[in-house]
Design a protein around this motif. Sequence first.
Motif, PDB file in Angstrom:
ATOM      1  N   TRP A  47       4.628  -5.410  10.657  1.00 55.78           N
ATOM      2  CA  TRP A  47       5.330  -5.500   9.365  1.00 55.78           C
ATOM      3  C   TRP A  47       6.261  -6.708   9.364  1.00 55.78           C
ATOM      4  CZ3 TRP A  47       3.977  -3.866   4.872  1.00 55.78           C
ATOM      5  CH2 TRP A  47       3.173  -2.733   4.762  1.00 55.78           C
ATOM      6  N   THR A  69       0.895   2.461  14.300  1.00 63.61           N
ATOM      7  CA  THR A  69      -0.107   1.729  13.510  1.00 63.61           C
ATOM      8  C   THR A  69      -1.506   2.317  13.681  1.00 63.61           C
ATOM      9  OG1 THR A  69      -0.329   0.115  15.307  1.00 63.61           O
ATOM     10  CG2 THR A  69       1.150  -0.469  13.502  1.00 63.61           C
ATOM     11  N   THR A  95      -2.770   2.659  10.052  1.00 65.46           N
ATOM     12  CA  THR A  95      -2.258   3.730   9.187  1.00 65.46           C
ATOM     13  C   THR A  95      -1.830   3.178   7.827  1.00 65.46           C
ATOM     14  OG1 THR A  95      -0.167   3.417  10.330  1.00 65.46           O
ATOM     15  CG2 THR A  95      -1.466   5.327  10.980  1.00 65.46           C
ATOM     16  N   SER A  96      -1.506   1.884   7.769  1.00 67.33           N
ATOM     17  CA  SER A  96      -1.057   1.290   6.506  1.00 67.33           C
ATOM     18  C   SER A  96      -2.197   0.906   5.594  1.00 67.33           C
ATOM     19  CB  SER A  96      -0.211   0.049   6.772  1.00 67.33           C
ATOM     20  OG  SER A  96       0.881   0.352   7.588  1.00 67.33           O
ATOM     21  N   LEU A 117      -2.715  -7.698   7.516  1.00 66.62           N
ATOM     22  CA  LEU A 117      -2.890  -6.566   6.604  1.00 66.62           C
ATOM     23  C   LEU A 117      -3.336  -7.126   5.255  1.00 66.62           C
ATOM     24  CD1 LEU A 117      -2.487  -3.493   6.118  1.00 66.62           C
ATOM     25  CD2 LEU A 117      -0.207  -4.061   5.259  1.00 66.62           C
ATOM     26  N   LEU A 120      -3.095  -2.204   1.173  1.00 67.03           N
ATOM     27  CA  LEU A 120      -2.401  -0.967   1.493  1.00 67.03           C
ATOM     28  C   LEU A 120      -3.285   0.222   1.129  1.00 67.03           C
ATOM     29  CD1 LEU A 120       1.126  -1.861   0.105  1.00 67.03           C
ATOM     30  CD2 LEU A 120       0.584  -1.350   2.497  1.00 67.03           C
ATOM     31  N   GLU A 121      -3.384   1.175   2.042  1.00 60.63           N
ATOM     32  CA  GLU A 121      -4.164   2.386   1.804  1.00 60.63           C
ATOM     33  C   GLU A 121      -3.747   3.040   0.479  1.00 60.63           C
ATOM     34  OE1 GLU A 121      -6.584   3.538   3.786  1.00 60.63           O
ATOM     35  OE2 GLU A 121      -6.947   5.144   2.329  1.00 60.63           O
ATOM     36  N   GLN A 574       4.685  -6.484   1.380  1.00 61.17           N
ATOM     37  CA  GLN A 574       5.916  -5.911   1.933  1.00 61.17           C
ATOM     38  C   GLN A 574       6.725  -5.217   0.839  1.00 61.17           C
ATOM     39  OE1 GLN A 574       7.972  -8.648   5.015  1.00 61.17           O
ATOM     40  NE2 GLN A 574       6.396  -9.967   4.156  1.00 61.17           N
ATOM     41  N   ALA A 577       4.875  -2.003  -0.433  1.00 61.95           N
ATOM     42  CA  ALA A 577       4.999  -0.897   0.532  1.00 61.95           C
ATOM     43  C   ALA A 577       6.366  -0.249   0.411  1.00 61.95           C
ATOM     44  CB  ALA A 577       4.775  -1.407   1.949  1.00 61.95           C
ATOM     45  N   ILE A 582       6.108   3.600   1.644  1.00 63.55           N
ATOM     46  CA  ILE A 582       5.258   3.546   2.840  1.00 63.55           C
ATOM     47  C   ILE A 582       6.121   3.029   3.991  1.00 63.55           C
ATOM     48  CG2 ILE A 582       3.305   2.308   3.872  1.00 63.55           C
ATOM     49  CD1 ILE A 582       2.174   2.206   0.930  1.00 63.55           C
ATOM     50  N   THR A 584       7.562   0.966   6.870  1.00 64.54           N
ATOM     51  CA  THR A 584       7.328  -0.431   7.244  1.00 64.54           C
ATOM     52  C   THR A 584       8.195  -0.792   8.443  1.00 64.54           C
ATOM     53  OG1 THR A 584       9.039  -1.154   5.700  1.00 64.54           O
ATOM     54  CG2 THR A 584       6.786  -1.158   4.872  1.00 64.54           C
TER      55      THR A 584
END
Lengths: 591, 591
Positions: A47, A69, A95-96, A117, A120-121, A574, A577, A582, A584
């Motif tokens: 992150w 992660t 996981t992100s 990344l 984002l999920e 960022q 999230a 989420i 971070t």
Amino acid sequence: MHDTAPQAEVTAWLAAFAAALVRRDVPATLALFAEDCYWRDFLAFTWNIKTLEGKAAIADMLDATLTHTAPEAFAAGEMKREAGVTEAWFSFRTTSGHGEGILRLEGSKCRTILTTLQELEGHPEGAGFHRPMGVRHGARRDRETWTEARWRETASLGTETQPYCVIIGGGQGGIMLGARLRALGVPTIIVEKNPRPGDSWRNRYRSLVLHDPVWYDHLPYMPFPANWPVFTPKDKMGDWLEAYVSLMELTYWGSTEAQSARFDPEAGRWTLELIREGKPITLRPAQLVFATGAYGPPRTIALPGSETFGGEILHSSAYRDGAAYADKKVVVIGAASSGHDVAVDLWEAGADVTMVQRSPITVVRSDTLMELAFDTYSEGAAARGIDVDKADMLTMATPFALQPIGAKALYDRIREKDADFYAALEATGFLIDFGPDDTGLLMKAYRTGSGYYVDVGGSQLIIDGEIKVKSGVEIERLVPGAIRFTDGSEVAADVIIQCTGFQSLHEVIARIVSREVGDRIGTCWGLGSGTRNDPGPWHGELRNMYKPVAHPNLFIQGGNLALSRYFSKFVALQIKARMEGIPTPVYGAPS
Amino acid sequence: MHDTAPQAEVTAWLAAFAAALVRRDVPATLALFAEDCYWRDFLAFTWNIKTLEGKAAIADMLDATLTHTAPEAFAAGEMKREAGVTEAWFSFRTTSGHGEGILRLEGSKCRTILTTLQELEGHPEGAGFHRPMGVRHGARRDRETWTEARWRETASLGTETQPYCVIIGGGQGGIMLGARLRALGVPTIIVEKNPRPGDSWRNRYRSLVLHDPVWYDHLPYMPFPANWPVFTPKDKMGDWLEAYVSLMELTYWGSTEAQSARFDPEAGRWTLELIREGKPITLRPAQLVFATGAYGPPRTIALPGSETFGGEILHSSAYRDGAAYADKKVVVIGAASSGHDVAVDLWEAGADVTMVQRSPITVVRSDTLMELAFDTYSEGAAARGIDVDKADMLTMATPFALQPIGAKALYDRIREKDADFYAALEATGFLIDFGPDDTGLLMKAYRTGSGYYVDVGGSQLIIDGEIKVKSGVEIERLVPGAIRFTDGSEVAADVIIQCTGFQSLHEVIARIVSREVGDRIGTCWGLGSGTRNDPGPWHGELRNMYKPVAHPNLFIQGGNLALSRYFSKFVALQIKARMEGIPTPVYGAPS
């Protein structure tokens, strides 16, 4: 692709790597790396925007991040082998969300790896396969059309509803970030002191044209058209940015200046005082982004005796058009990009121009740069399937620590190719360097953002004596109608234009937030290379840019079009999230 | 690509084809074709938009064109074999320039071949590898900046200097052609009666959204952004067109209406009388393009007794917003696209709506169409490397004569998939057809440009009885406050909206040039299929569109976004060739 050897090698390496990571087995992971190894990570593990250099640093990062992660689902994509190096794209999940990377193997060991990344999920950016539909099919008596929804949003955001993010600065950096945030559904307002988007380009001097070619300059989502010129004239760039803001449906407040910003850690909100079209207004965003350009306020040098000089003295940022200076004797202080551009503009207008050079400059001919340095960003690359997003990833796959190697090789070729040009330029007294380690323009740009010129015509004027050069001697003081130098010589001047660059961006933060916060964050930009104007310690990434800084809920976005394009994605992720709650956890956060 | 069989087969066929053409050996060429063969040519051989059907027609064309076109340098590109058909891209050269084509082999014989002229020798379009530089490097005291050059051009074109081409109509068709002509360096003015580009979309009814998806709608050079919605709302489309005109630097005269045009065959120039912002102005272009939409003026039907009706009667082209008709009884005459869209808009506004259906309509659900009919134009296709230009070529590779086969198969699937939907719709009395040969929407569009509806919600309102349908009976006359039908029934109405389509575009030519010229040119659009409203003889291409017509120096440009995009290229090449004095002997010209 048709060589099966890299396929097997990459698959084996990636399988071992994935297995070691899944087992949280750091020693086994490290065993897959060469001794002199680099792991560059953009958000996926840290992150943060972070390069880990060497096995110890990688081990520390993995120890700190692997559990939360939980990287998995590594899959190889395109690959190739060239000059003993196997390069492979790969995708993975944490996981992100969804990540992409590029690894480079030397023998069976990894020399460099880039992990980024990308999505984002559960929160894909609204583009490509996830673009908005534009209409909900079916008939509804409560239908709100696109136009009505836009009006409602424009009317309410910032008054009835508060933006999650405010971007201070509506130039290219702020605009690109604004587009990314909109595609992620983050309510954002961009505030800009000029009236219209693009004015920051329009307001510059008449003859300005972008020095980088079009393939390097694309904005996100909407690349420049196929018939766009290679080098964009500044007003055309202004028009593009203005159209972009409109077509991307950004909420853009022109004629708006930030007065002060105060963060409330309890509420997690800023109180941002603005003057919008002459009237005060307060916004309460959660996140504040400074996108006021790669540089801060103008830097001027003290000129003793200026009260006796009698002529005009201005900074390059206030210079517009040479017409006012035709037949005047003008001294330009500074020999980097703006010094050259202003000198040429003045010469074209008919002024008598002398350039005062205070330190050596890296000069490189635009044609040479186009021929040797832009193969990844070119029409040919695009035709081979390397679009701008791929080109960015390939560029970023090399950590900053290794970039001097390629840069030095490039400048060795450039100096050989243009030896006659450099000899002629030096014969005028113009002082040339290629950086302390002969790595040339781009490394200077990363380290200090100054000290170079892409020659689009200015050097020939110097060689021809049309623009005179005064170098190797210090300015002592101004006297009436002239500059006196420490060797006793004088240069007559009606006008002095200081092309002396800009202060660090943290001075803007100091002015708007507080001196204490500005100083705590410290210098922005630079790598900590220990070279001139870029003091150590070594950072490995651009200082304070695009990542958490020593103040919560504050980001800094900037750089040229290319860096703004690439890193705006990560700044936006960022911020998104954080908006979505989420986690971070930042590895290597500044204290 | 990895199957070597098509490679060998294609190479052999193309070598034999090339050798026969180089020898001017027509019988040997014909021997390479199947009996039921088609050669579709866009300019490369015929300087026409022409399909030759069968060996005799091909022989006649080759006899007439081989000597002066001198085709050569045939080279195969991408290829694939699927379901017994080998499809191969190829490039070639003629005396005029560079061509590209697609051939489809069944066994060892060619079933269909498409040949297109892509670039005029010595006159590449200023895009891609030939994009403008934007700046001449070097310093010059006579420098004219981009902004200054644009101002000068805008100020002088049409007054001090005459355009080579004038395009009447600044909607999508005129705009796209204008962009193509600019990239080819043809001085052009677009004249448009509305003030701003995009107004022709903005002025339409409130809820309008494009029925075709974004991948099918791209404009040349500057595709829609990655985050653009799938279905573009009409005002957003307007904004896109306005930005496009600006960014493409088109000379666009809004608020300008063409009054009359007279051609002087001696001078090869038109005298075009305009009213521009209320003032008369005369232009003298060599080429005149009508791009006033795919259709001509509104078509209205006679309604006996309208003087006794007492309510409002208007044509759909004058309809804007249902708000004025809330709580009114409105009868919409016509059940095709505009009939449905207006009916839905009225229903959403709260009106009591009855649709009078005069003939059966092809209805297809938008979702179904997206799922089954747009695989070539989709995010997935783009991700597989089939960009819009490739998709266009692949679409055009099938001659009109063979398109009903695929179209019928598609509609067989659609009717099966949506059987319940069609049953429910028919149960309301709504009359459905799929064209005289069950080929559905697209063939209807090519044949008549009317008689279909892409269902985005209107059909469900009909099924639910929210919009009433009156069908299978003729209107007898209007009576006070009602429409009386031939079966004696009446439908009360405060307002009647005629969604009855438009006249042929040649009526616009008749009004501006002369009745004689309009009639000589005759109907525009349609294939001559011999089906309803598309009388024969069979043309094989769209009548009078994009190609020489029965009047010199006059072209007709139009169609939906996709056809305007694709064929604007060929209209532009025809005009550019004429400007440059390149011979353009037309095979199969109208007399």
